[in-house]
Enzyme design. Sequence first.
Site, PDB file in Angstrom:
ATOM      1  N   LYS A  55       0.842  -1.201   0.000  1.00 29.01           N
ATOM      2  CA  LYS A  55       0.000   0.000   0.000  1.00 29.01           C
ATOM      3  C   LYS A  55       0.875   1.248   0.000  1.00 29.01           C
ATOM      4  O   LYS A  55       0.619   2.212  -0.717  1.00 29.01           O
ATOM      5  CB  LYS A  55      -0.922  -0.004   1.225  1.00 29.01           C
ATOM      6  CG  LYS A  55      -2.065  -1.008   1.099  1.00 29.01           C
ATOM      7  CD  LYS A  55      -2.823  -1.229   2.392  1.00 29.01           C
ATOM      8  CE  LYS A  55      -3.857  -2.342   2.200  1.00 29.01           C
ATOM      9  NZ  LYS A  55      -4.514  -2.768   3.434  1.00 29.01           N
ATOM     10  N   GLN A  99      -4.746  -1.373   9.544  1.00 25.95           N
ATOM     11  CA  GLN A  99      -4.701  -2.719   8.970  1.00 25.95           C
ATOM     12  C   GLN A  99      -5.288  -3.746   9.938  1.00 25.95           C
ATOM     13  O   GLN A  99      -4.935  -3.779  11.118  1.00 25.95           O
ATOM     14  CB  GLN A  99      -3.236  -3.074   8.619  1.00 25.95           C
ATOM     15  CG  GLN A  99      -3.063  -4.386   7.895  1.00 25.95           C
ATOM     16  CD  GLN A  99      -3.650  -4.382   6.481  1.00 25.95           C
ATOM     17  OE1 GLN A  99      -3.730  -3.351   5.813  1.00 25.95           O
ATOM     18  NE2 GLN A  99      -4.068  -5.545   6.016  1.00 25.95           N
ATOM     19  N   ASP A 122     -11.266   2.954   3.917  1.00 27.50           N
ATOM     20  CA  ASP A 122     -11.585   1.519   3.945  1.00 27.50           C
ATOM     21  C   ASP A 122     -13.094   1.286   3.812  1.00 27.50           C
ATOM     22  O   ASP A 122     -13.522   0.159   3.518  1.00 27.50           O
ATOM     23  CB  ASP A 122     -11.163   0.941   5.308  1.00 27.50           C
ATOM     24  CG  ASP A 122      -9.974   0.007   5.221  1.00 27.50           C
ATOM     25  OD1 ASP A 122      -9.759  -0.589   4.152  1.00 27.50           O
ATOM     26  OD2 ASP A 122      -9.276  -0.135   6.245  1.00 27.50           O
TER      27      ASP A 122
HETATM   28  N1  GUN Z   1      -7.078  -6.721   6.192  1.00 30.02           N
HETATM   29  C1  GUN Z   1      -7.471  -7.482   5.130  1.00 30.02           C
HETATM   30  N2  GUN Z   1      -8.156  -6.730   4.236  1.00 30.02           N
HETATM   31  C2  GUN Z   1      -8.197  -5.480   4.744  1.00 30.02           C
HETATM   32  C3  GUN Z   1      -8.759  -4.276   4.266  1.00 30.02           C
HETATM   33  O1  GUN Z   1      -9.380  -4.183   3.214  1.00 30.02           O
HETATM   34  N3  GUN Z   1      -8.587  -3.183   5.087  1.00 30.02           N
HETATM   35  C4  GUN Z   1      -7.934  -3.259   6.272  1.00 30.02           C
HETATM   36  N4  GUN Z   1      -7.841  -2.148   7.000  1.00 30.02           N
HETATM   37  N5  GUN Z   1      -7.397  -4.372   6.736  1.00 30.02           N
HETATM   38  C5  GUN Z   1      -7.528  -5.474   5.974  1.00 30.02           C
END
Ligand code: GUN
Length: 298
Positions: A55, A99, A122
């Site tokens: 990311k 995350q 998100d």
């Molecule tokens: N962990 C797995 N997928 C995601 C996501 O789309 N966003 C976040 N914040 N954590 C994750």
Amino acid sequence: MTVAKRIDGKAKAAEFAASITRETATLLDEHGIRPGLAVVIIGEDPASQVYVRNKKRTAESCGFHSVQHKLAEDVSQTDVLQLIDNLNNDDAIHGILVQLPLPGHLDEQAITQAIEPSKDVDGFHFVNIGKLTAGHTSDAFVPCTPAGCMLMIEDELGNDLSGKSAVVIGRSNIVGKPMAALLLQVNATVTVTHSRTKDLPQVVAAADIIIAAVGRPEMVKADWVKPGAIIIDVGINRVEKTINGETKMGLTGDVDFDDVSTVAGAVTPVPGGVGPMTITMLMANTLRSARLAAGLEG
Ligand code: GUN
């Protein structure tokens, strides 16, 4: 024997990221605004470390202001909430992502709901979930994975799924539920299945569109698939793979790619399908947040 089209999520994501990079440069040139993304990672979960690194790398390559906050596994709830409060009040930050999964002692709901809805790239805040469910997406953030899946489905079938049936396998808040809302919004007839669903293979076999998001390696087989169906594989499972007599850990989806390819119309691979699209959607949401904050959209 028919061979399904392999949907190249990596190429599509790269193309989309290039357009985000161009728009970011224009936003900076014309308005002096650089989209800012803050990613918070707590603890040492190895898969999360990889996702967060990707990311950050993508945010930087799009020209964003990119910050990462690494917190210790045993950080207190109060300290996490304090950091979110600081980021909520930081004008250089337009998107905040914590995350998941979080260490067990932390309250995931309190943390995701502490993020300002206007910075919730998100799409996990109840305000954004409510807007999506109500079909009010003009200023809502849609969760990145289902948003990326939708773009790939639209590429194959267009943006009106009237008369099409879609089966979503898995009812998670991150994928299954928002995916169902998005499909419904473009007129698909949607069935959400889960661990208590009876006769799952038969239910799936009726679908024109299959979205697999359960976390069971290669669960969906050819005899679950209607000829010509579009299959989107959201699963990322770590499994032992034997290639040329050598056994290694590798990634596989929830779909048996080779098997379903004999029946389906198009299938996303793992890796190289949904994953890259998800990261690019995060960039799209962050750019959109920066534009909304500047009154340039909405
Ligand atoms: N962990 C797995 N997928 C995601 C996501 O789309 N966003 C976040 N914040 N954590 C994750």
